[in-house]
Design an enzyme around this catalytic site. Structure first.
Site, short mmCIF file in Angstrom:
data_model
loop_
_atom_site.label_atom_id
_atom_site.label_comp_id
_atom_site.label_asym_id
_atom_site.label_seq_id
_atom_site.Cartn_x
_atom_site.Cartn_y
_atom_site.Cartn_z
N LYS A 236 2.47 -0.20 15.11
CA LYS A 236 3.91 -0.23 15.37
C LYS A 236 4.41 -1.45 16.15
O LYS A 236 5.61 -1.73 16.16
CB LYS A 236 4.30 1.03 16.17
N HIS B 105 0.86 -1.20 0.00
CA HIS B 105 0.00 0.00 0.00
C HIS B 105 0.89 1.24 0.00
O HIS B 105 1.76 1.38 0.85
CB HIS B 105 -0.91 0.01 1.23
N TYR C 150 -8.45 5.28 8.20
CA TYR C 150 -8.50 5.61 9.63
C TYR C 150 -9.56 6.72 9.76
O TYR C 150 -9.33 7.83 9.26
CB TYR C 150 -7.15 6.14 10.12
N PRO D 269 -2.68 0.12 18.96
CA PRO D 269 -2.43 -0.29 17.57
C PRO D 269 -2.70 0.77 16.51
O PRO D 269 -2.49 0.51 15.32
CB PRO D 269 -3.34 -1.51 17.38
N TYR E 128 4.92 6.31 9.90
CA TYR E 128 4.04 5.18 9.59
C TYR E 128 4.78 4.10 8.79
O TYR E 128 4.65 2.92 9.09
CB TYR E 128 2.81 5.68 8.83
P1 FAD Z 1 4.12 -11.74 21.24
O1 FAD Z 1 3.61 -11.76 19.85
O2 FAD Z 1 3.16 -11.50 22.34
O3 FAD Z 1 4.85 -13.14 21.48
C1 FAD Z 1 5.25 -13.57 22.77
C2 FAD Z 1 5.25 -15.09 22.81
O4 FAD Z 1 5.77 -15.51 24.07
C3 FAD Z 1 3.85 -15.67 22.69
O5 FAD Z 1 3.82 -16.65 21.67
C4 FAD Z 1 3.59 -16.27 24.08
O6 FAD Z 1 2.78 -17.43 24.04
C5 FAD Z 1 5.00 -16.59 24.55
N1 FAD Z 1 5.13 -16.63 26.02
C6 FAD Z 1 4.56 -15.83 26.94
N2 FAD Z 1 4.93 -16.17 28.18
C7 FAD Z 1 5.78 -17.23 28.04
C8 FAD Z 1 6.49 -18.04 28.98
N3 FAD Z 1 6.41 -17.81 30.30
N4 FAD Z 1 7.25 -19.04 28.51
C9 FAD Z 1 7.33 -19.27 27.16
N5 FAD Z 1 6.66 -18.54 26.24
C10 FAD Z 1 5.90 -17.53 26.67
N6 FAD Z 1 1.74 -4.39 15.34
C11 FAD Z 1 2.15 -3.93 14.14
O7 FAD Z 1 3.36 -3.71 13.98
N7 FAD Z 1 1.30 -3.69 13.10
C12 FAD Z 1 -0.03 -3.87 13.23
O8 FAD Z 1 -0.78 -3.70 12.26
C13 FAD Z 1 -0.52 -4.31 14.49
N8 FAD Z 1 -1.84 -4.54 14.67
C14 FAD Z 1 -2.26 -5.07 15.84
C15 FAD Z 1 -3.61 -5.33 15.98
C16 FAD Z 1 -4.07 -5.87 17.17
C17 FAD Z 1 -5.54 -6.11 17.30
C18 FAD Z 1 -3.17 -6.20 18.22
C19 FAD Z 1 -3.67 -6.84 19.49
C20 FAD Z 1 -1.83 -5.97 18.07
C21 FAD Z 1 -1.36 -5.40 16.89
N9 FAD Z 1 -0.01 -5.14 16.71
C22 FAD Z 1 0.41 -4.61 15.54
C23 FAD Z 1 0.95 -5.47 17.77
C24 FAD Z 1 1.68 -6.81 17.56
O9 FAD Z 1 0.75 -7.84 17.35
C25 FAD Z 1 2.58 -7.11 18.76
O10 FAD Z 1 3.30 -5.97 19.10
C26 FAD Z 1 3.54 -8.29 18.48
O11 FAD Z 1 2.86 -9.52 18.55
C27 FAD Z 1 4.70 -8.32 19.48
O12 FAD Z 1 5.51 -9.44 19.23
P2 FAD Z 1 6.35 -10.13 20.40
O13 FAD Z 1 7.09 -11.23 19.76
O14 FAD Z 1 7.09 -9.10 21.15
O15 FAD Z 1 5.26 -10.67 21.42
C1 PHB Z 2 -4.74 -4.60 11.05
O1 PHB Z 2 -4.89 -4.82 9.82
O2 PHB Z 2 -4.97 -5.47 11.90
C2 PHB Z 2 -4.32 -3.25 11.50
C3 PHB Z 2 -4.06 -2.28 10.55
C4 PHB Z 2 -3.66 -1.01 10.97
C5 PHB Z 2 -3.55 -0.75 12.32
C6 PHB Z 2 -3.81 -1.73 13.26
C7 PHB Z 2 -4.20 -2.99 12.84
O3 PHB Z 2 -3.19 0.50 12.73
#
Ligand code: FAD
Ligand code: PHB
Length: 437
Positions: free
Chosen positions: A316, A91, A220, A312, A404
């Site tokens: 980021k 995009h 948005y 979100p 962004y």
């Molecule tokens: P996580 O993905 O949370 O992974 C952590 C892992 O550790 C999990 O698999 C968990 O099961 C495991 N774990 C936890 N505790 C333990 C333990 N004690 N022992 C072993 N394993 C454990 N970000 C973006 O950049 N772009 C987006 O468009 C975006 N949209 C989002 C939309 C929504 C609705 C949400 C909720 C989030 C969004 N995010 C977005 C954020 C993004 O999903 C998270 O920031 C990302 O998953 C972070 O990755 P991580 O690996 O740090 O943590």
């Molecule tokens: C998504 O597609 O899940 C999404 C897109 C943009 C955002 C957050 C989530 O800012």
């Protein structure tokens, strides 16, 4: 000084993993943990990833969708971007909509050709899991009761349960990539960490719909009834969000109410109505901003959501998680190749510079686009005036677009980190401030 061990020479059979020692123990198989393991493996550094959930659960968790250019480039450069390049959709702009009118932010035009790619987080996870397992990497799924030990001393280790057995794995370093609710951050004594937290007074109600795309680019939208977002997953699956009460219940939202609310908030013409599709997933996400400082405690390094959360609205979270582990992987590679710990020393400062910039951007987007129940009419006018300024100003649009699509790694990081490092070194014994060269 503890010299990082040669992991391979110390391996012998056990149950959970085939070894008793590794170089880097990584807790969490989310984007942060898996990407770190992948980057280290490319440099010949061994790691074991511990994950509390099953592989099927991890690969099915629906979360992010927007990948920054920086993240896309790193996935491609490190050989895990092939499916994303085929299936993701690029995009070059987004729309900001308010007062029933849309305003395009031309991301690529404003940032010298950078763009975002829509590719679901669980697909990134699948690609990384496949790459690690395909390269003989170790990911232990379904581990229980994981605890981290002696990371303030020279012999850190991880203890965990596999089925009904307790195992330990010694390592040189531990990477806490276990998300916001994980164990690693909480293992650090309270006195050694400072936490900054803000819980926002709204949630997002998210749905997945079987339907063709609603728009060519993400929308948005700000409306007096609340924020809404139109995103996409594929030509057949769309992702839509609505601002809701944080304590709301999915059961309060029958399909008809969701469509009616989306129609109202997104409408640009009186007769406009979104085409209906089958809603096959509904969920509510809480909005929180959080940062822990520092991100390093001895030989324990926190990365991703374990160290910080953003609402979100700025898309980021995943991107920050990937940026953290790139900085961490480079520092560990430096440690294992030259023996220098300098980059590990600066990991926290470098990562936090990007983290706080993303916090500010995510807050800006959130504050500008959401309904705040406690805002008086003047504050409501301020919010609209700010949106109008963005709609009218190329300079503000450029600032939005740069954040962004994501700044290149090392860009803001190096400047802020250099200052942070200089500030810590007293100049001529005169005080704690030193001027950047
Ligand atoms: P996580 O993905 O949370 O992974 C952590 C892992 O550790 C999990 O698999 C968990 O099961 C495991 N774990 C936890 N505790 C333990 C333990 N004690 N022992 C072993 N394993 C454990 N970000 C973006 O950049 N772009 C987006 O468009 C975006 N949209 C989002 C939309 C929504 C609705 C949400 C909720 C989030 C969004 N995010 C977005 C954020 C993004 O999903 C998270 O920031 C990302 O998953 C972070 O990755 P991580 O690996 O740090 O943590
Ligand atoms: C998504 O597609 O899940 C999404 C897109 C943009 C955002 C957050 C989530 O800012």
């Amino acid at each position: 000084m503890h010299v990082p061990g040669d992991a391979s020479s110390m391996s012998f059979a056990s149950h959970g993993t085939s070894r008793k020692r590794t170089q880097v123990a990584i807790v969490g198989a989310g984007p942060a943990g898996l990407m770190l393991s992948h980057l280290l493996a490319l440099a010949g550094i061994e790691s074991v990833v511990f994950e509390s959930r099953s592989r099927a659960e991890v690969e099915a968790t629906l979360r992010a969708g927007v990948l920054e250019q920086t993240t896309v480039d790193l996935l491609v450069e490190t050989g895990v971007g092939e499916r994303m390049l085929r299936q993701g959709s690029i995009h070059q702009g987004i729309e900001i909509r308010f007062d029933g009118r849309g305003h395009r932010i031309a991301l690529s035009e404003l940032t010298g050709g950078r763009a975002i790619t829509l590719y679901a987080q669980h697909e990134v996870i699948r690609d990384l899991v496949a790459a690690r397992l395909g390269a003989g990497g170790e990911i232990l799924f379904d581990v229980g009761d994981l605890t981290v030990h002696e990371f303030d001393a020279s012999r850190p280790f991880v203890r965990y349960r596999v089925e009904d057995r307790i195992e330990t794995l010694a390592c040189d370093y531990i990477a806490g990539c276990d998300g916001f609710h994980g164990a690693c951050r909480r293992s650090v004594p309270d006195a050694a960490r400072t936490e900054y937290e803000h819980v926002h007074p709204f949630g997002w109600f998210g749905i997945l719909v079987e339907a063709p795309p609603y728009a060519r680019e993400l929308i948005y939208a700000r409306h007096e009834r609340g924020f809404s977002l139109v995103s996409t997953r594929s030509p057949d699956v769309q992702r839509l969000y609505l601002q809701c009460d944080p304590g709301d219940d999915v059961d309060n939202w029958p399909d008809a109410r969701i469509w009616s609310e989306l129609d109202t908030r997104l409408r640009t013409r009186a007769d406009e109505r979104l085409h209906r599709g089958r809603i096959f997933q509904k969920g509510i996400v809480q909005m929180r901003s959080f940062v822990v400082e520092p991100m390093r405690f001895g030989s324990l390094f926190l990365a991703g959501d374990a160290a910080h959360i953003v609402p979100p609205t700025g898309a980021k979270g995943l991107n920050l998680a990937v940026a953290d582990v790139k900085v961490l992987a480079d520092a560990l590679i430096e440690r294992y190749t030259s023996g220098s710990e300098d980059d590990l020393e600066h990991y926290s400062d470098v990562a936090l510079a990007r983290v706080w910039a993303a916090q500010q951007f995510s807050w800006w987007m959130t504050a500008m686009l959401h309904r705040f129940d406690d805002h008086d009419p003047w504050q409501q006018r301020m919010q609209r005036a700010e949106l109008q300024r963005v709609a009218d100003s190329r300079a503000l649009q450029t600032a939005l677009a740069e954040s962004y699509v994501g700044r290149p790694l090392g860009n803001i990081d190096s400047g802020v980190a250099r200052r942070a490092i200089l500030v810590r070194q007293p100049a001529d014994g005169a005080g704690s401030e030193a001027r950047p060269a």
